[in-house]
Design a protein around this motif. Structure first.
Motif, PDB file in Angstrom:
ATOM      1  N   LEU A  80      44.460  18.976  44.174  1.00  0.00           N
ATOM      2  CA  LEU A  80      44.328  20.050  45.149  1.00  0.00           C
ATOM      3  C   LEU A  80      43.076  20.885  44.889  1.00  0.00           C
ATOM      4  O   LEU A  80      42.329  21.205  45.816  1.00  0.00           O
ATOM      5  CB  LEU A  80      45.576  20.946  45.092  1.00  0.00           C
ATOM      6  N   TYR A  81      42.827  21.220  43.616  1.00  0.00           N
ATOM      7  CA  TYR A  81      41.779  22.187  43.309  1.00  0.00           C
ATOM      8  C   TYR A  81      40.388  21.551  43.218  1.00  0.00           C
ATOM      9  O   TYR A  81      39.413  22.141  43.658  1.00  0.00           O
ATOM     10  CB  TYR A  81      42.115  22.909  41.997  1.00  0.00           C
ATOM     11  N   PHE A  82      40.333  20.322  42.643  1.00  0.00           N
ATOM     12  CA  PHE A  82      39.034  19.655  42.508  1.00  0.00           C
ATOM     13  C   PHE A  82      38.844  18.550  43.542  1.00  0.00           C
ATOM     14  O   PHE A  82      37.756  18.373  44.074  1.00  0.00           O
ATOM     15  CB  PHE A  82      38.892  19.051  41.094  1.00  0.00           C
ATOM     16  N   GLY A  83      39.905  17.802  43.803  1.00  0.00           N
ATOM     17  CA  GLY A  83      39.794  16.627  44.670  1.00  0.00           C
ATOM     18  C   GLY A  83      39.604  16.981  46.132  1.00  0.00           C
ATOM     19  O   GLY A  83      38.673  16.502  46.782  1.00  0.00           O
ATOM     20  N   LEU A  84      40.479  17.842  46.653  1.00  0.00           N
ATOM     21  CA  LEU A  84      40.445  18.143  48.090  1.00  0.00           C
ATOM     22  C   LEU A  84      39.121  18.764  48.541  1.00  0.00           C
ATOM     23  O   LEU A  84      38.574  18.364  49.563  1.00  0.00           O
ATOM     24  CB  LEU A  84      41.618  19.026  48.487  1.00  0.00           C
ATOM     25  N   ASN A  89      35.009  18.900  51.884  1.00  0.00           N
ATOM     26  CA  ASN A  89      33.602  19.291  51.864  1.00  0.00           C
ATOM     27  C   ASN A  89      33.269  20.335  52.919  1.00  0.00           C
ATOM     28  O   ASN A  89      32.433  20.138  53.775  1.00  0.00           O
ATOM     29  CB  ASN A  89      32.716  18.046  52.043  1.00  0.00           C
ATOM     30  N   ASN A  90      34.016  21.437  52.854  1.00  0.00           N
ATOM     31  CA  ASN A  90      33.787  22.527  53.799  1.00  0.00           C
ATOM     32  C   ASN A  90      33.733  23.814  52.997  1.00  0.00           C
ATOM     33  O   ASN A  90      34.651  24.115  52.229  1.00  0.00           O
ATOM     34  CB  ASN A  90      34.938  22.538  54.820  1.00  0.00           C
ATOM     35  N   GLN A  91      32.640  24.553  53.171  1.00  0.00           N
ATOM     36  CA  GLN A  91      32.395  25.700  52.298  1.00  0.00           C
ATOM     37  C   GLN A  91      33.515  26.734  52.386  1.00  0.00           C
ATOM     38  O   GLN A  91      33.975  27.261  51.380  1.00  0.00           O
ATOM     39  CB  GLN A  91      31.047  26.343  52.647  1.00  0.00           C
ATOM     40  N   THR A  92      33.981  26.999  53.610  1.00  0.00           N
ATOM     41  CA  THR A  92      35.030  28.009  53.779  1.00  0.00           C
ATOM     42  C   THR A  92      36.290  27.584  53.038  1.00  0.00           C
ATOM     43  O   THR A  92      36.929  28.378  52.364  1.00  0.00           O
ATOM     44  CB  THR A  92      35.390  28.205  55.270  1.00  0.00           C
ATOM     45  N   PHE A  93      36.636  26.297  53.202  1.00  0.00           N
ATOM     46  CA  PHE A  93      37.835  25.798  52.525  1.00  0.00           C
ATOM     47  C   PHE A  93      37.707  25.996  51.020  1.00  0.00           C
ATOM     48  O   PHE A  93      38.597  26.529  50.366  1.00  0.00           O
ATOM     49  CB  PHE A  93      38.040  24.308  52.854  1.00  0.00           C
ATOM     50  N   THR A  94      36.575  25.591  50.477  1.00  0.00           N
ATOM     51  CA  THR A  94      36.364  25.701  49.039  1.00  0.00           C
ATOM     52  C   THR A  94      36.452  27.151  48.585  1.00  0.00           C
ATOM     53  O   THR A  94      37.032  27.455  47.552  1.00  0.00           O
ATOM     54  CB  THR A  94      34.995  25.105  48.652  1.00  0.00           C
TER      55      THR A  94
END
Ligand SMILES: Nc1ncnc2c1ncn2[C@@H]1O[C@H](COP(=O)(O)OP(=O)(O)OP(=O)(O)O)[C@@H](O)[C@H]1O
Ligand SMILES: [Mg+2]
Lengths: 251, 255
Positions: A80-84, A89-94
């Motif tokens: 969830l924290y590293f893989g997703l 690959n979306n800045q807001t999501f990250t």
């Protein structure tokens, strides 16, 4: 070579109520309580799916339990924290996916798989005649489940759910690996500076023990009252719990 | 819908896997009639009752209650199973009393009686409780309103179960061996309630081996064996002068 045991009791005393440790303890409680509550909710939904007549629902729920019970919680947390973020690959999501949120989410979903099995067993423990009687009175499947079956399943569900919560309290420490400053994370932060490993680990252990002991006492009391007499006493506590759950709100 | 028989079963077939439990049952029950259903263990009596309120779906045949198809609707001459709310609506008009009572153990006697009116009919709680008290009084349990099922005797539990079914104001009552799980000294109190109900004009189908009840209350006795109706008649006819060998054999065993 002389045996030298170095342990600074003063440091334990000092750090036990240190602001960082206290904050860590608070984060631990928050993550555990929220994740457990969400896990119970997920467990309820997936348990209903597992026993439903719809084969797709049964399959999806089976798949969920199979995956989340069959892989380590730590692996799920990393996915969830590293893989997703890599996948999406979306800045807001990250940015939105803080360690705190990731921990709650991962532990909730993991817990949900265990709660699914617990709630399912609880529902199956209620005699089929109860469902028959409810239906014969004109209740739909859902009404019968909510008003007749689930309140009875509760008795069977409460004890293992208490055990789950104790496990949850401890397992939140896994989140220190993704940088969450919960109880263990806070201790690690401090000993990485002052090298008093044992003292800070002991401090964390004391907090965990305090939490789990306090909850164990609560759980034992709850189960004692639930089991007491089978008759009036248990029934009234039981009814009160249903009241609290909103099961008896007027019409 | 107020003409014709209360119950009309037409060529009902029911299978569990490869076992055919109902093999073409046809039966009419008139309004206000009390029909006693007899038959050896495994003959399909419970199954027939459970099909009557669609707790079990039929494999073929039709069941009408008060002129309405139970569990199905007709579309271009074919039967389509009803959706759940519709099934539930039709069931609400058919009361059922079970051998093992099946009271809700987490609710008081009054809670058992008011649950369905409140949840299904959306009756205001106060009104439901007034009605519930009246019904419990009617079955002789005014003093046990707040008792939980585990605090009641078998006979009392079964009377609560009858009150619970009556709370939905059914047009038809189904009884599946309502006294066979009771100690002998408790049978009478339940039968008395059922007799009073019959006297009030309730249409009833009763699976029972209580021959006294059959003689006194029933207008008709129906004997089932191996999933078919073998013989029927007035209770006096059927019990004293059975025509079929299977009926004679059965009666000689239980009388
Ligand atoms: N859910 C089920 N699945 C499979 N077989 C069933 C089921 N319910 C009933 N049966 C079978 O159907 C047959 C008829 O059962 P039913 O309960 O209708 O008989 P009964 O006349 O009520 O008997 P009893 O007097 O023992 O109550 C029996 O052989 C029984 O084993
Ligand atoms: Mg039976």
């Amino acid at each position: 070579m002389p045996l030298a045991i170095e342990f600074d009791f003063g440091a334990v005393q000092h750090f036990l109520f240190n602001a960082q440790i206290r904050h860590g303890a608070w984060v631990t409680i928050q993550v555990a309580v929220i994740a457990q509550a969400l896990g119970i909710l997920l467990g309820g939904v997936f348990a209903l799916m597992r026993i439903s007549r719809n084969p797709v629902a049964r399959f999806v729920a089976g798949l969920y339990v199979w995956f989340f019970r069959g892989t380590p919680a730590l692996l799920q947390l990393f996915i969830l924290y590293f893989g997703l973020p890599q996948l999406i690959n979306n800045q807001t999501f990250t940015n939105e996916l803080t360690a705190y949120r990731a921990a709650i989410l991962a532990f909730a979903v993991n817990e949900g798989s265990y709660m699914t099995e617990i709630v399912r067993a609880g529902i199956l423990s209620v005699e089929s005649g109860q469902m028959d009687a409810a239906k014969s009175l004109g209740m739909t499947q859902l009404q019968a489940m909510r008003h007749i079956v689930l309140p009875q399943a509760l008795r069977v569900v409460v004890p293992p759910t208490g055990n789950e919560f104790i496990a949850m309290l401890k397992n939140t420490s896994l989140a220190s690996t993704i940088g969450l400053i919960e109880l263990l994370g806070a201790s690690r932060l401090i000993y990485s500076v002052n090298f008093k490993f044992m003292e800070l680990l002991a401090t964390a252990a004391i907090w965990y023990l305090a939490f789990t002991t306090a909850f164990s006492i609560l759980q034992a009391e709850l189960e004692r009252v639930l089991a007491a007499g089978e008759r009036e006493r248990a029934q009234t506590l039981f009814s009160r719990m249903i009241d609290l759950m909103g099961g008896r709100r007027g019409t | 819908m107020n003409e014709g028989p209360m119950v009309r079963v037409i060529d009902a077939h029911k299978r569990y896997g490869r076992l055919e439990v109902l093999r073409g049952v046809s039966l009419d029950v008139q309004r206000g009639e009390v029909v006693v259903l007899l038959g050896p263990s495994g003959s399909g009596k419970t199954t027939l009752l459970r099909c009557l309120n669609h707790l079990e779906p039929l494999n073929s045949g039709r069941i009408y209650v008060d002129g309405e198809l139970v569990g199905y609707r007709e579309r271009n001459g074919r039967l389509v199973e009803d959706r759940e709310p519709e099934i539930a609506r039709k069931r609400a008009a058919i009361g059922m009393v079970f051998q093992r009572f099946n009271l809700f153990p987490h609710l008081t006697a009054l809670g058992n009686v008011t649950a369905a009116p409140v949840r299904v009919k959306k009756m205001p709680r106060k009104e439901a409780e007034e009605m519930g008290r009246r019904l419990l009084e009617k079955v002789g349990l005014a003093a046990k309103v707040d008792g939980y099922p585990s605090q009641l005797s078998g006979g009392q539990q079964q009377r609560v179960a009858i009150a619970r079914a009556l709370a939905m104001e059914p047009k038809l009552m189904l009884f599946d061996e309502p006294t066979s799980a009771l100690d002998p000294e408790l049978v009478g109190e339940v039968l008395d309630v059922m007799k009073a109900l019959a006297k009030d004009g309730m249409t009833m189908i009763v699976v029972t081996h209580e021959m006294g009840f059959a003689r006194e209350v029933a207008s008709r006795a129906v004997f089932m064996d191996e999933g078919v109706i073998v013989e029927e008649g007035t209770p006096a006819q059927l019990l004293q002068d059975p025509q079929q060998e299977r009926t004679k054999a059965f009666l000689s065993r239980i009388l």
